[in-house]
Design a protein around this motif. Structure first.
Motif, mmCIF file in Angstrom:
data_model
loop_
_atom_site.group_PDB
_atom_site.id
_atom_site.type_symbol
_atom_site.label_atom_id
_atom_site.label_comp_id
_atom_site.label_asym_id
_atom_site.label_seq_id
_atom_site.Cartn_x
_atom_site.Cartn_y
_atom_site.Cartn_z
ATOM 1 N N LEU A 145 -3.166 10.366 -10.826
ATOM 2 C CA LEU A 145 -2.368 11.083 -9.841
ATOM 3 C C LEU A 145 -2.398 12.562 -10.213
ATOM 4 O O LEU A 145 -2.135 12.922 -11.368
ATOM 5 C CB LEU A 145 -0.929 10.561 -9.834
ATOM 6 C CG LEU A 145 -0.792 9.072 -9.505
ATOM 7 C CD1 LEU A 145 0.630 8.595 -9.757
ATOM 8 C CD2 LEU A 145 -1.191 8.817 -8.063
ATOM 9 N N VAL A 146 -2.736 13.413 -9.267
ATOM 10 C CA VAL A 146 -2.890 14.843 -9.521
ATOM 11 C C VAL A 146 -1.664 15.588 -8.997
ATOM 12 O O VAL A 146 -1.252 15.377 -7.851
ATOM 13 C CB VAL A 146 -4.180 15.381 -8.849
ATOM 14 C CG1 VAL A 146 -4.345 16.872 -9.085
ATOM 15 C CG2 VAL A 146 -5.401 14.612 -9.354
ATOM 16 N N THR A 147 -1.089 16.436 -9.848
ATOM 17 C CA THR A 147 0.091 17.220 -9.489
ATOM 18 C C THR A 147 0.125 18.504 -10.304
ATOM 19 O O THR A 147 -0.397 18.545 -11.427
ATOM 20 C CB THR A 147 1.391 16.423 -9.741
ATOM 21 O OG1 THR A 147 2.514 17.237 -9.391
ATOM 22 C CG2 THR A 147 1.534 16.009 -11.191
ATOM 23 N N ASP A 148 0.752 19.532 -9.760
ATOM 24 C CA ASP A 148 0.971 20.759 -10.527
ATOM 25 C C ASP A 148 2.098 20.579 -11.533
ATOM 26 O O ASP A 148 2.204 21.324 -12.495
ATOM 27 C CB ASP A 148 1.308 21.935 -9.597
ATOM 28 C CG ASP A 148 0.082 22.444 -8.853
ATOM 29 O OD1 ASP A 148 -1.047 22.276 -9.361
ATOM 30 O OD2 ASP A 148 0.254 23.013 -7.760
ATOM 31 N N ASP A 149 2.964 19.582 -11.323
ATOM 32 C CA ASP A 149 4.146 19.378 -12.150
ATOM 33 C C ASP A 149 3.960 18.242 -13.162
ATOM 34 O O ASP A 149 4.738 17.296 -13.200
ATOM 35 C CB ASP A 149 5.367 19.119 -11.263
ATOM 36 C CG ASP A 149 6.666 19.134 -12.039
ATOM 37 O OD1 ASP A 149 6.704 19.693 -13.165
ATOM 38 O OD2 ASP A 149 7.656 18.583 -11.531
ATOM 39 N N VAL A 150 2.937 18.339 -13.990
ATOM 40 C CA VAL A 150 2.652 17.305 -14.987
ATOM 41 C C VAL A 150 3.845 17.114 -15.918
ATOM 42 O O VAL A 150 4.259 15.984 -16.191
ATOM 43 C CB VAL A 150 1.371 17.651 -15.785
ATOM 44 C CG1 VAL A 150 1.166 16.696 -16.951
ATOM 45 C CG2 VAL A 150 0.157 17.650 -14.866
ATOM 46 N N ASP A 151 4.424 18.215 -16.400
ATOM 47 C CA ASP A 151 5.549 18.115 -17.330
ATOM 48 C C ASP A 151 6.764 17.466 -16.676
ATOM 49 O O ASP A 151 7.454 16.656 -17.300
ATOM 50 C CB ASP A 151 5.923 19.490 -17.884
ATOM 51 C CG ASP A 151 4.847 20.046 -18.816
ATOM 52 O OD1 ASP A 151 4.239 19.259 -19.564
ATOM 53 O OD2 ASP A 151 4.624 21.271 -18.790
ATOM 54 N N GLY A 152 7.032 17.809 -15.425
ATOM 55 C CA GLY A 152 8.164 17.218 -14.714
ATOM 56 C C GLY A 152 8.001 15.722 -14.525
ATOM 57 O O GLY A 152 8.952 14.953 -14.689
ATOM 58 N N VAL A 153 6.787 15.284 -14.185
ATOM 59 C CA VAL A 153 6.522 13.852 -14.018
ATOM 60 C C VAL A 153 6.660 13.153 -15.368
ATOM 61 O O VAL A 153 7.245 12.070 -15.461
ATOM 62 C CB VAL A 153 5.130 13.594 -13.394
ATOM 63 C CG1 VAL A 153 4.810 12.106 -13.373
ATOM 64 C CG2 VAL A 153 5.062 14.179 -11.989
ATOM 65 N N TYR A 154 6.149 13.777 -16.420
ATOM 66 C CA TYR A 154 6.272 13.197 -17.758
ATOM 67 C C TYR A 154 7.743 12.998 -18.123
ATOM 68 O O TYR A 154 8.135 11.924 -18.578
ATOM 69 C CB TYR A 154 5.584 14.099 -18.786
ATOM 70 C CG TYR A 154 5.725 13.609 -20.204
ATOM 71 C CD1 TYR A 154 4.934 12.573 -20.684
ATOM 72 C CD2 TYR A 154 6.655 14.184 -21.069
ATOM 73 C CE1 TYR A 154 5.065 12.108 -21.982
ATOM 74 C CE2 TYR A 154 6.791 13.730 -22.369
ATOM 75 C CZ TYR A 154 5.996 12.702 -22.815
ATOM 76 O OH TYR A 154 6.137 12.242 -24.105
ATOM 77 N N GLU A 155 8.559 14.017 -17.911
ATOM 78 C CA GLU A 155 9.992 13.917 -18.221
ATOM 79 C C GLU A 155 10.656 12.808 -17.403
ATOM 80 O O GLU A 155 11.478 12.052 -17.917
ATOM 81 C CB GLU A 155 10.673 15.251 -17.970
ATOM 82 C CG GLU A 155 10.271 16.319 -18.975
ATOM 83 C CD GLU A 155 10.758 17.713 -18.595
ATOM 84 O OE1 GLU A 155 11.612 17.848 -17.691
ATOM 85 O OE2 GLU A 155 10.269 18.678 -19.215
ATOM 86 N N ILE A 212 0.859 -1.181 0.000
ATOM 87 C CA ILE A 212 0.000 0.000 0.000
ATOM 88 C C ILE A 212 0.894 1.230 0.000
ATOM 89 O O ILE A 212 1.782 1.365 0.849
ATOM 90 C CB ILE A 212 -0.940 0.015 1.226
ATOM 91 C CG1 ILE A 212 -1.829 -1.233 1.215
ATOM 92 C CG2 ILE A 212 -1.785 1.285 1.233
ATOM 93 C CD1 ILE A 212 -2.656 -1.414 2.473
ATOM 94 N N TYR A 213 0.667 2.122 -0.972
ATOM 95 C CA TYR A 213 1.480 3.320 -1.150
ATOM 96 C C TYR A 213 0.669 4.567 -0.825
ATOM 97 O O TYR A 213 -0.483 4.707 -1.257
ATOM 98 C CB TYR A 213 1.989 3.406 -2.598
ATOM 99 C CG TYR A 213 2.818 2.207 -2.972
ATOM 100 C CD1 TYR A 213 4.168 2.158 -2.652
ATOM 101 C CD2 TYR A 213 2.246 1.105 -3.592
ATOM 102 C CE1 TYR A 213 4.927 1.036 -2.961
ATOM 103 C CE2 TYR A 213 2.999 -0.014 -3.904
ATOM 104 C CZ TYR A 213 4.339 -0.044 -3.581
ATOM 105 O OH TYR A 213 5.097 -1.145 -3.878
ATOM 106 N N ALA A 214 1.275 5.489 -0.067
ATOM 107 C CA ALA A 214 0.624 6.757 0.271
ATOM 108 C C ALA A 214 0.715 7.695 -0.915
ATOM 109 O O ALA A 214 1.779 7.839 -1.524
ATOM 110 C CB ALA A 214 1.295 7.380 1.490
ATOM 111 N N VAL A 215 -0.394 8.333 -1.236
ATOM 112 C CA VAL A 215 -0.404 9.294 -2.334
ATOM 113 C C VAL A 215 -0.447 10.697 -1.759
ATOM 114 O O VAL A 215 0.528 11.419 -1.802
ATOM 115 C CB VAL A 215 -1.587 9.040 -3.304
ATOM 116 C CG1 VAL A 215 -1.573 10.041 -4.439
ATOM 117 C CG2 VAL A 215 -1.530 7.628 -3.847
ATOM 118 N N ALA A 216 -1.568 11.124 -1.211
ATOM 119 C CA ALA A 216 -1.704 12.451 -0.603
ATOM 120 C C ALA A 216 -3.077 12.545 0.043
ATOM 121 O O ALA A 216 -4.006 11.862 -0.379
ATOM 122 C CB ALA A 216 -1.550 13.552 -1.644
#
Length: 123
Positions: free
Chosen positions: A68-78, A41-45
Motif C-alpha cells: 500500500l503506497v502512502t505519503d504518511d508511512v509513519d502515521g500508518v505505522y503508528e 473486495i476493498y477499494a484502495v486507490a
C-alpha cells in the motif's frame, strides 16, 4: 491495439473474513467495495482493489507482498502499532529501491508493506 483496463484486483486467501475486514477497514481505513459473501473486495486507490476470499487454510510465501503506497508511512505505522499489529521493523529508508517503508503482518499471515517512493511514479 492494447487492451484498456479499468481496474486491478489482487485476490488473496483468508481463514477469517471478519478479522480481515476489521484489519483492512477498521485499522487501515480501506472501503468495502463489494461483499460477495465468502469474498470481500476493498477499494484502495486509482482503480486498485484487494480481494480476500474465505479458505480453509492459507499458506502464502513471504515473497508475496501486498503493498500500500502512502505519503504518511509513519502515521500508518503508528496506527498499526496502536492496534497491536506486528511489524517486522520500524519504517526505514531503502536506498536500493528509493522507498521509505515497513512490513506488517495481516490477519491471515499475509505480508503487508506500507511505502512511499522517494520520487513520484510515472502514470
Amino acid at each position: 491495439m492494447s487492451p484498456t483496463f479499468d481496474a486491478f484486483i489482487g485476490f488473496y486467501p483468508t481463514t477469517d473474513l471478519a478479522a480481515t475486514h476489521r484489519f483492512y477497514v477498521g485499522t487501515l481505513g480501506l472501503t468495502l467495495a463489494r461483499d460477495q459473501g465468502t469474498c470481500h473486495i476493498y477499494a484502495v486507490a486509482g482503480g486498485g482493489f484487494l480481494g480476500f476470499c474465505l479458505r480453509e487454510a492459507v499458506t502464502l510465501p513471504p515473497t508475496v507482498v501486498l503493498t500500500l503506497v502512502t505519503d504518511d508511512v509513519d502515521g500508518v505505522y503508528e496506527r498499526l502499532m496502536a492496534a497491536g499489529v506486528t511489524a517486522e521493523t520500524a519504517p526505514k529508508h531503502n536506498a536500493e529501491y528509493g522507498i521509505y517503508h515497513f512490513y506488517a503482518q495481516g490477519p491471515s499471515g499475509e505480508r503487508v508493506e506500507v511505502q512511499r517512493f522517494d520520487e513520484e511514479l510515472l502514470h
